[in-house]
Design an enzyme around this catalytic site. Structure first.
Site, PDB file in Angstrom:
ATOM      1  N   ASP A  38      -0.038   4.004  -1.750  1.00 54.63           N
ATOM      2  CA  ASP A  38      -0.480   2.884  -2.581  1.00 54.63           C
ATOM      3  C   ASP A  38       0.028   3.073  -4.006  1.00 54.63           C
ATOM      4  OD1 ASP A  38      -2.962   0.693  -1.983  1.00 54.63           O
ATOM      5  OD2 ASP A  38      -2.446   1.003  -4.105  1.00 54.63           O
ATOM      6  N   ASP A  64       5.347   2.906  -5.537  1.00 55.97           N
ATOM      7  CA  ASP A  64       5.588   1.475  -5.709  1.00 55.97           C
ATOM      8  C   ASP A  64       6.647   1.115  -4.679  1.00 55.97           C
ATOM      9  OD1 ASP A  64       6.387  -1.057  -6.365  1.00 55.97           O
ATOM     10  OD2 ASP A  64       6.767  -0.636  -8.483  1.00 55.97           O
ATOM     11  N   ILE A  65       6.249   0.387  -3.676  1.00 58.78           N
ATOM     12  CA  ILE A  65       7.174   0.140  -2.550  1.00 58.78           C
ATOM     13  C   ILE A  65       8.340  -0.786  -2.922  1.00 58.78           C
ATOM     14  CG2 ILE A  65       5.547   0.629  -0.680  1.00 58.78           C
ATOM     15  CD1 ILE A  65       5.388  -2.553  -0.425  1.00 58.78           C
ATOM     16  N   ASN A  91       1.906  -3.172   4.963  1.00 63.14           N
ATOM     17  CA  ASN A  91       0.698  -3.956   4.680  1.00 63.14           C
ATOM     18  C   ASN A  91       0.606  -4.439   3.239  1.00 63.14           C
ATOM     19  OD1 ASN A  91      -2.391  -4.608   4.952  1.00 63.14           O
ATOM     20  ND2 ASN A  91      -2.264  -3.065   3.313  1.00 63.14           N
ATOM     21  N   TYR A 155       3.760 -16.994  -1.921  1.00 62.05           N
ATOM     22  CA  TYR A 155       3.115 -16.176  -0.873  1.00 62.05           C
ATOM     23  C   TYR A 155       3.501 -16.684   0.528  1.00 62.05           C
ATOM     24  CZ  TYR A 155      -0.940 -13.665   1.202  1.00 62.05           C
ATOM     25  OH  TYR A 155      -1.761 -12.835   1.932  1.00 62.05           O
ATOM     26  N   LYS A 159       5.513 -14.575   3.316  1.00 59.65           N
ATOM     27  CA  LYS A 159       4.894 -14.274   4.612  1.00 59.65           C
ATOM     28  C   LYS A 159       5.661 -14.901   5.776  1.00 59.65           C
ATOM     29  CE  LYS A 159       1.493 -11.718   3.101  1.00 59.65           C
ATOM     30  NZ  LYS A 159       1.540 -10.259   3.338  1.00 59.65           N
TER      31      LYS A 159
END
Ligand SMILES: NC(=O)c1ccc[n+]([C@@H]2O[C@H](COP(=O)([O-])OP(=O)(O)OC[C@H]3O[C@@H](n4cnc5c(N)ncnc54)[C@H](O)[C@@H]3O)[C@@H](O)[C@H]2O)c1
Length: 249
Positions: A38, A64-65, A91, A155, A159
Site C-alpha cells: 500500500d 506507489d504502484i 486492487n 473511474y 474500470k
C-alpha cells in the site's frame, strides 16, 4: 471446500484497508502468505501486525504502484520474504468524482494511473515468475462502474479498461496455466465509498437497482477473489465476475 491456497504467496495491492485488506485476510485464512502492499506504509504495517496477531501470515510493504521501480521492488521483496509469488490481486484504485466539465486533468490522470498503469506495472513485474513456475492467478478489481456512472468518466474509463486488460492478459498467458480474471464489485461499504460526495443519494440509487436489497460487505468481494485464486477456478479465465447483489448496468 479446500481452495488449495495453503502456502501460496499472494500480493494484494491497496490492502492496508477496505476490500484489499478483507481480501488479504481471506486469502491468509486459507493458509496463503500475503504481502500487504500500500502507498500508506503506516496503515499497511498496522494491518499486517493485526493479521499476525490473529495467526495469519502477512508482511507490509510501502509502494506507489504507479511507479515502475516500486512495482519491481514489491515483487523482489515478496520473493525475498516468502520465496515465491503465485497470486496477484490488482486492487488499489482511487476515485476523483466530478462531472466532466469540472474534472481537472490531474483528477483524470490519477484515476487512470492508479487503476490502469498500476495494474500494468505490477502485472509486468510479477508475470516472469508466474510463467517460470507455470502457475499463476491474476485478479483485477474492476467495478460495476465500467457500465458508466455519472460523475465518474475517469473511474468508469479506468474500470472498463481493466476488463480489456484482463482479457488480453488471459489470452497471452493461458499457455502457462496462468488465469487472469476481473471482478466487478457493486456498492460495498468501505471507507472509500463512505467518503464519496452524495453518499446517501448513491446508496438510494444503488438499492433501487439491485435484486438483493442490501449494501455489500467487504467479505462478499473477498470470498469471490478467494474462489478465483483457487484451484477450483482453474478453467475460468478472461471473465468478469460481477459481485453486485444483482445490479447490471
Ligand atoms: N468499495 C466499493 O464499493 C467498490 C466498488 C467497486 C470497485 N471498488 C474498487 O475496489 C478497490 C478497493 O476499494 P476500497 O473501497 O477498498 O478503497 P479504499 O480507498 O478503502 O482502499 C484503497 C487502498 O488503496 C491504496 N492506494 C491508493 N493509491 C495507491 C497507490 N498508488 N499505490 C498503492 N496503494 C494505493 C490506499 O492507500 C488504500 O489503502 C478499488 O480499486 C475500488 O475502485 C470498490
Amino acid at each position: 471446500m479446500d481452495l488449495g491456497l495453503k502456502d501460496k504467496v499472494a500480493i494484494v495491492t491497496g490492502s492496508a484497508r477496505g476490500l484489499g485488506l478483507a481480501t488479504a485476510k481471506r486469502l491468509a485464512a486459507e493458509g496463503a502468505r500475503v504481502m500487504i502492499a500500500d502507498i500508506n506504509l503506516e496503515a499497511a504495517q498496522a494491518s499486517a501486525a493485526a493479521m499476525l496477531s490473529e495467526g495469519l501470515s502477512a508482511h507490509a510493504v510501502g509502494v506507489d504502484i504507479t511507479n515502475s521501480a516500486d512495482a519491481e521492488r514489491l515483487v523482489a521483496e515478496t520473493i525475498g520474504t516468502f520465496g515465491a509469488v503465485h497470486i496477484l490481486v490488482n486492487n488499489a484504485g482511487v476515485p476523483r468524482d466530478k462531472l466532466i466539465v469540472k474534472m481537472s486533468e490531474e483528477e483524470w490522470d490519477i484515476v487512470i494511473d492508479v487503476t490502469l498503469k498500476g495494474a500494468f506495472l505490477v502485472s509486468r513485474a510479477v508475470m516472469p515468475h508466474l510463467i517460470a513456475q507455470r502457475w499463476g492467478r491474476v485478479i483485477n478489481i474492476s467495478s460495476r462502474a465500467h457500465f458508466g456512472n455519472p460523475g465518474q468518466a475517469n473511474y468508469s474509463a479506468a474500470k472498463a479498461g481493466i476488463i480489456g486488460f484482463t482479457k488480453a492478459l488471459a489470452i497471452e498467458q493461458g499457455r502457462y496455466e496462468i488465469t487472469v480474471n476481473a471482478l466487478a464489485p457493486g456498492f460495498i461499504a468501505t471507507e472509500m465509498v463512505l467518503a464519496l460526495p452524495h453518499f446517501e443519494k448513491i446508496r438510494e440509487r444503488a438499492l433501487a437497482a439491485m435484486s438483493l436489497q442490501r449494501v455489500g460487505v467487504p467479505a462478499d468481494v473477498a470470498n469471490a477473489v478467494a474462489y478465483l485464486a483457487s484451484e477450483q477456478a482453474a478453467f475460468i479465465t478472461g471473465e468478469t465476475l460481477h459481485v453486485t447483489g444483482g445490479r447490471y448496468g
